[in-house]
Motif scaffolding. Structure first.
Motif, PDB file in Angstrom:
ATOM      1  N   VAL A 249      -6.936 -20.437 -70.683  1.00  0.00           N
ATOM      2  CA  VAL A 249      -7.015 -19.896 -69.332  1.00  0.00           C
ATOM      3  C   VAL A 249      -7.415 -20.998 -68.353  1.00  0.00           C
ATOM      4  O   VAL A 249      -6.787 -21.158 -67.298  1.00  0.00           O
ATOM      5  CB  VAL A 249      -8.009 -18.712 -69.264  1.00  0.00           C
ATOM      6  N   GLN A 250      -8.430 -21.768 -68.702  1.00  0.00           N
ATOM      7  CA  GLN A 250      -8.896 -22.835 -67.804  1.00  0.00           C
ATOM      8  C   GLN A 250      -7.814 -23.888 -67.590  1.00  0.00           C
ATOM      9  O   GLN A 250      -7.636 -24.392 -66.473  1.00  0.00           O
ATOM     10  CB  GLN A 250     -10.181 -23.456 -68.343  1.00  0.00           C
ATOM     11  N   GLU A 251      -7.088 -24.230 -68.638  1.00  0.00           N
ATOM     12  CA  GLU A 251      -6.001 -25.206 -68.516  1.00  0.00           C
ATOM     13  C   GLU A 251      -4.898 -24.667 -67.606  1.00  0.00           C
ATOM     14  O   GLU A 251      -4.373 -25.400 -66.762  1.00  0.00           O
ATOM     15  CB  GLU A 251      -5.431 -25.520 -69.900  1.00  0.00           C
ATOM     16  N   ALA A 252      -4.554 -23.403 -67.734  1.00  0.00           N
ATOM     17  CA  ALA A 252      -3.514 -22.798 -66.896  1.00  0.00           C
ATOM     18  C   ALA A 252      -3.940 -22.749 -65.433  1.00  0.00           C
ATOM     19  O   ALA A 252      -3.126 -23.005 -64.529  1.00  0.00           O
ATOM     20  CB  ALA A 252      -3.180 -21.401 -67.403  1.00  0.00           C
ATOM     21  N   ILE A 253      -5.208 -22.452 -65.177  1.00  0.00           N
ATOM     22  CA  ILE A 253      -5.711 -22.425 -63.801  1.00  0.00           C
ATOM     23  C   ILE A 253      -5.687 -23.829 -63.206  1.00  0.00           C
ATOM     24  O   ILE A 253      -5.328 -24.016 -62.033  1.00  0.00           O
ATOM     25  CB  ILE A 253      -7.120 -21.808 -63.732  1.00  0.00           C
ATOM     26  N   ALA A 254      -6.041 -24.821 -63.993  1.00  0.00           N
ATOM     27  CA  ALA A 254      -6.011 -26.212 -63.503  1.00  0.00           C
ATOM     28  C   ALA A 254      -4.591 -26.615 -63.108  1.00  0.00           C
ATOM     29  O   ALA A 254      -4.383 -27.240 -62.062  1.00  0.00           O
ATOM     30  CB  ALA A 254      -6.573 -27.157 -64.571  1.00  0.00           C
ATOM     31  N   LYS A 255      -3.603 -26.252 -63.917  1.00  0.00           N
ATOM     32  CA  LYS A 255      -2.207 -26.560 -63.586  1.00  0.00           C
ATOM     33  C   LYS A 255      -1.775 -25.814 -62.327  1.00  0.00           C
ATOM     34  O   LYS A 255      -1.087 -26.374 -61.465  1.00  0.00           O
ATOM     35  CB  LYS A 255      -1.281 -26.192 -64.745  1.00  0.00           C
TER      36      LYS A 255
ATOM     37  N   ASP B 278      -6.078 -10.747 -60.155  1.00  0.00           N
ATOM     38  CA  ASP B 278      -6.143 -11.011 -61.586  1.00  0.00           C
ATOM     39  C   ASP B 278      -4.809 -10.798 -62.280  1.00  0.00           C
ATOM     40  O   ASP B 278      -4.426 -11.578 -63.137  1.00  0.00           O
ATOM     41  CB  ASP B 278      -7.241 -10.175 -62.260  1.00  0.00           C
ATOM     42  N   ILE B 279      -4.068  -9.734 -61.900  1.00  0.00           N
ATOM     43  CA  ILE B 279      -2.878  -9.379 -62.674  1.00  0.00           C
ATOM     44  C   ILE B 279      -1.797  -8.780 -61.793  1.00  0.00           C
ATOM     45  O   ILE B 279      -2.091  -8.068 -60.837  1.00  0.00           O
ATOM     46  CB  ILE B 279      -3.252  -8.392 -63.811  1.00  0.00           C
ATOM     47  N   LEU B 280      -0.572  -9.122 -62.120  1.00  0.00           N
ATOM     48  CA  LEU B 280       0.586  -8.432 -61.562  1.00  0.00           C
ATOM     49  C   LEU B 280       1.097  -7.537 -62.678  1.00  0.00           C
ATOM     50  O   LEU B 280       1.672  -8.003 -63.655  1.00  0.00           O
ATOM     51  CB  LEU B 280       1.674  -9.412 -61.122  1.00  0.00           C
ATOM     52  N   ASP B 281       0.820  -6.247 -62.545  1.00  0.00           N
ATOM     53  CA  ASP B 281       1.283  -5.275 -63.534  1.00  0.00           C
ATOM     54  C   ASP B 281       2.515  -4.611 -62.944  1.00  0.00           C
ATOM     55  O   ASP B 281       3.596  -5.185 -62.941  1.00  0.00           O
ATOM     56  CB  ASP B 281       0.166  -4.285 -63.863  1.00  0.00           C
TER      57      ASP B 281
ATOM     58  N   LEU C  67      -3.444 -14.480 -61.886  1.00  0.00           N
ATOM     59  CA  LEU C  67      -3.786 -15.110 -63.156  1.00  0.00           C
ATOM     60  C   LEU C  67      -2.754 -14.749 -64.215  1.00  0.00           C
ATOM     61  O   LEU C  67      -2.277 -15.614 -64.939  1.00  0.00           O
ATOM     62  CB  LEU C  67      -5.184 -14.678 -63.609  1.00  0.00           C
ATOM     63  N   VAL C  68      -2.386 -13.460 -64.286  1.00  0.00           N
ATOM     64  CA  VAL C  68      -1.498 -12.984 -65.349  1.00  0.00           C
ATOM     65  C   VAL C  68      -0.379 -12.133 -64.764  1.00  0.00           C
ATOM     66  O   VAL C  68      -0.618 -11.252 -63.940  1.00  0.00           O
ATOM     67  CB  VAL C  68      -2.276 -12.119 -66.372  1.00  0.00           C
TER      68      VAL C  68
ATOM     69  N   GLU D 241       1.433 -15.576 -68.530  1.00  0.00           N
ATOM     70  CA  GLU D 241       2.141 -14.324 -68.753  1.00  0.00           C
ATOM     71  C   GLU D 241       1.537 -13.666 -69.988  1.00  0.00           C
ATOM     72  O   GLU D 241       0.968 -14.342 -70.842  1.00  0.00           O
ATOM     73  CB  GLU D 241       3.637 -14.574 -68.978  1.00  0.00           C
ATOM     74  N   ALA D 242       1.655 -12.344 -70.043  1.00  0.00           N
ATOM     75  CA  ALA D 242       1.150 -11.608 -71.196  1.00  0.00           C
ATOM     76  C   ALA D 242       2.079 -10.445 -71.492  1.00  0.00           C
ATOM     77  O   ALA D 242       2.734  -9.911 -70.597  1.00  0.00           O
ATOM     78  CB  ALA D 242      -0.269 -11.095 -70.935  1.00  0.00           C
TER      79      ALA D 242
END
Length: 190
Positions: free
Chosen positions: A27-33, A110-113, A138-139, A159-160
């Motif tokens: 998660v932290q790596e994805a936020i940094a990118k 936080d999320i796009l549902d 985020l997701v 993505e999830a």
């Protein structure tokens, strides 16, 4: 055993049985990118970041501390869930204080549902005369039930799969927003 004990027992069971989809490090790596893309888009502007409460607050905090340009932060509280695991109509609980007229607005969540809440917020920002309105999540939950075909956020960290998710701001019945990764609730516990 009291009701509080029953609730805690359920919450601990949900956490114990959950499937980790993205670790805290991932998660932290994805936020940094993602921060690099946001910086590229907003550097040289003075945007207002509008965080959707309560879910977006953890993600927004992690994102903005990686940005090195001036920005204004505000928030709103609109929800379809209000502590439930299924959504209803969008309810506006708090609107932003900042004037959005002529501003570059980034909506952070936080999320796009399904996207019903996000679309409602975009329209409200546009109605206030925002110069531009973009979205950052985020997701992005992968499924074919989006409020509009092909709906995507402008900026997405991860993505999830289509599960009930919690952690990093996403909740399970109002709890576990503080879980450091992203987790899927085991089927049957939803």
């Amino acid at each position: 055993m009291s009701i509080a004990d029953d609730v805690q027992k359920e919450l601990m069971q949900v956490r114990r049985e959950a499937i980790e989809l993205h670790s805290s490090d991932q998660v932290q790596e994805a936020i940094a990118k993602l921060a690099f893309a946001v910086t590229e888009a907003y550097s040289g502007k003075v945007p207002v970041f509008v965080t959707i409460m309560n879910g977006g607050m953890i993600f927004a905090a992690e994102l903005v501390k990686r940005l090195d340009f001036p920005l204004e932060m505000d928030y709103l509280h609109a929800s379809r869930y209000l502590g439930e695991t299924t959504g209803g109509d969008v309810e506006w609980l708090v609107t932003p204080n900042a004037s959005l007229a002529g501003r570059h607005v980034l909506i952070v969540d936080d999320i796009l549902d399904v996207g019903t809440t996000l679309l409602s917020i975009i329209r409200a920002c546009e109605a206030q005369g925002a110069a531009s309105v973009k979205t950052c999540v985020l997701v992005d939950k992968q499924h074919d039930r989006k409020a509009e075909p092909g709906l995507k956020a402008d900026f997405t960290a991860l993505e999830a799969a289509d599960h009930y998710l919690f952690g990093m701001g996403m909740d399970y019945k109002g709890f576990w927003r503080n879980a450091p990764g992203i987790y899927a609730v085991k089927e049957g516990n939803e």
